[in-house]
Design an enzyme around this catalytic site. Structure first.
Site, PDB file in Angstrom:
ATOM      1  N   TRP A 113       0.840  -1.202   0.000  1.00 42.00           N
ATOM      2  CA  TRP A 113       0.000   0.000   0.000  1.00 42.00           C
ATOM      3  C   TRP A 113       0.874   1.251   0.000  1.00 42.00           C
ATOM      4  O   TRP A 113       2.041   1.163   0.365  1.00 42.00           O
ATOM      5  CB  TRP A 113      -0.947   0.011   1.213  1.00 42.00           C
ATOM      6  N   ASP A 164       0.230  11.844  -1.192  1.00 37.58           N
ATOM      7  CA  ASP A 164      -0.781  12.830  -0.802  1.00 37.58           C
ATOM      8  C   ASP A 164      -2.020  12.143  -0.229  1.00 37.58           C
ATOM      9  O   ASP A 164      -2.042  10.919  -0.058  1.00 37.58           O
ATOM     10  CB  ASP A 164      -1.126  13.743  -1.991  1.00 37.58           C
ATOM     11  N   GLU A 167      -3.283   9.312  -2.019  1.00 41.10           N
ATOM     12  CA  GLU A 167      -2.354   8.186  -2.032  1.00 41.10           C
ATOM     13  C   GLU A 167      -1.589   8.116  -3.357  1.00 41.10           C
ATOM     14  O   GLU A 167      -1.370   7.047  -3.909  1.00 41.10           O
ATOM     15  CB  GLU A 167      -3.110   6.878  -1.724  1.00 41.10           C
ATOM     16  N   GLU A 317     -18.108   6.393  -2.741  1.00 38.22           N
ATOM     17  CA  GLU A 317     -16.897   7.216  -2.751  1.00 38.22           C
ATOM     18  C   GLU A 317     -16.946   8.226  -3.895  1.00 38.22           C
ATOM     19  O   GLU A 317     -16.591   9.382  -3.735  1.00 38.22           O
ATOM     20  CB  GLU A 317     -15.670   6.319  -2.923  1.00 38.22           C
TER      21      GLU A 317
HETATM   22  C1  BGC Z   1      -8.619   7.796  -1.064  1.00 38.49           C
HETATM   23  C2  BGC Z   1      -8.124   8.175   0.310  1.00 38.49           C
HETATM   24  C3  BGC Z   1      -8.975   7.506   1.378  1.00 38.49           C
HETATM   25  C4  BGC Z   1      -9.091   6.007   1.135  1.00 38.49           C
HETATM   26  C5  BGC Z   1     -10.099   5.346   2.077  1.00 38.49           C
HETATM   27  C6  BGC Z   1      -8.624   6.284  -1.161  1.00 38.49           C
HETATM   28  O1  BGC Z   1      -9.025   5.943  -2.439  1.00 38.49           O
HETATM   29  O2  BGC Z   1      -7.788   8.339  -2.066  1.00 38.49           O
HETATM   30  O3  BGC Z   1      -8.189   9.563   0.486  1.00 38.49           O
HETATM   31  O4  BGC Z   1      -8.414   7.745   2.633  1.00 38.49           O
HETATM   32  O5  BGC Z   1      -9.514   5.782  -0.182  1.00 38.49           O
HETATM   33  O6  BGC Z   1     -11.335   5.964   2.005  1.00 38.49           O
END
Ligand code: BGC
Length: 361
Positions: A113, A164, A167, A317
């Site tokens: 990760w 960032d 990620e 999301e």
């Molecule tokens: C996002 C992160 C988030 C994670 C869990 C990722 O795809 O880019 O900002 O913390 O998902 O929600």
């Protein structure tokens, strides 16, 4: 304290979804139906805990903050060792760095990760401070010990490039990340009664010189682009006032480059699931509008988010509506399945927006 208006089903549902998806040990799962998100992130959890505080569900936020403290305290020696390596100019390796997400039982994840991210620890200090203000809970010695470790870790590492909040981009310094760290250290001063002003001033100086291009804030140093996360500089971190001209220019550019009919996107080159609209960011823009007295626009954002909930009141999301990179949607769908839903962070931002519209509008 928040009073719920009768009839806001998504608000009630959001609170219930968060409570139902909190592990008994305190961790909030990022998304229960999406395997790679079956972990707890400091970043997501800190916003979620704040949403719970605004609604008065203090036992939930309290449990989360204690979970965070236990995660940090278990790694106290590692943090001490990392800081002393930095002080003696030794190279760091991956095993020196704290992870950004943890298994619900507090263990490190074993899958590959993008683990080195600093913003989550900054926003945790901010969220913890909010918890103290809103709940009036006193912090335990375990929490205070973890706070001390996180402060020293952030002071030692803030100028080190890291992934960032999305990620990505590990080789540069991100303005949202700096803002999270800076706001975290300011919050930590209130929590501990100690003074971190030399680090805070250094971060601010860096942020306000390297973090601006053409009179707007930028995604990361040496970039010319914006990222929706820059909204955080004003809301919630209050490092820049809402009517600051650079902030206004930034929001103008975010609207121009990243706002489409379905809501707000993360950044222009986003290809994750094609780069759709993120309800949590649409809510974030609504927060900015509410704080700026643009209440109709704030309510529009709230409604846009509400419309994205499915028949069970679950927010995803992102919405694959106006995609920046259509072809990438299939790639991610084949790799990881349907978009994460419910995403607890999306619900948290909706709760926060509802609360702040009540307070500010
Ligand atoms: C996002 C992160 C988030 C994670 C869990 C990722 O795809 O880019 O900002 O913390 O998902 O929600």
């Amino acid at each position: 304290m928040f009073r719920m208006k009768p009839g806001n089903n998504l608000l009630e549902r959001s609170i219930r979804i968060i409570i139902e998806n909190q592990d008994e040990g305190g961790a909030y799962i990022a998304s229960p139906n999406f395997t790679v998100y079956n972990y707890s992130w400091f970043r997501d959890g800190s916003y979620i805990a704040y949403a719970m505080d605004l609604f008065g569900v203090f036992n939930s936020s309290w449990l989360f903050h204690n979970w965070c403290a236990s995660v940090i305290n278990k790694r106290k020696n590692k943090i001490i060792n990392t800081i002393s390596k930095i002080k003696s100019n030794c190279n760091l390796d991956q095993s020196d760095l704290l992870h950004t997400r943890y298994c619900l039982n507090g263990e490190d994840g074993t899958e590959e990760w993008e683990n080195f991210q600093l913003d989550g620890f900054g926003v945790w200090l901010w969220s913890l401070r909010q918890h103290v203000i809103i709940s009036k809970n006193e912090l335990s010695s375990e929490i205070l010990q973890a706070v001390e470790s996180v402060i020293q870790y952030l002071i030692a590492l803030w100028k080190t490039p890291c992934y960032d909040l999305w990620e990505e981009n590990p080789d540069t310094i991100h303005i949202y990340t700096l803002a999270s760290i800076c706001s975290g250290l300011i919050s930590a001063q209130d929590i501990t009664g100690k003074n971190y002003s030399s680090a805070i001033t250094a971060i601010k100086d860096f942020l306000f010189t390297k973090g601006i291009h053409n009179d707007h804030f930028i995604k990361h140093i040496n970039s010319e682009k914006v990222d929706s996360s820059l909204l955080a500089l004003s809301i919630p971190y209050e490092l820049v006032s809402i009517d600051n001209s650079v902030m206004k220019n930034t929001v103008g550019k975010i609207e121009k480059d990243l706002l489409t009919a379905g809501g707000l996107h993360r950044f222009r080159d986003d290809s994750y699931y094609g780069g759709g609209e993120w309800p949590l960011l649409t809510a974030w823009l609504g927060l900015y509008y509410a704080r700026n007295g643009e209440c109709n626009k704030a309510r529009e954002m709230k409604e846009l988010v509400r419309l994205k909930a499915d028949s069970q009141g679950q927010l995803p999301e992102q919405i694959p509506n106006e995609l920046f990179f259509k072809d990438n949607y299939d790639y991610w769908f084949m790799r990881w399945g349907p978009i994460a839903k419910p995403l607890l962070w999306s619900h948290a931002m909706y709760i926060i927006l509802c609360n702040k519209i009540e307070e500010w509008c």
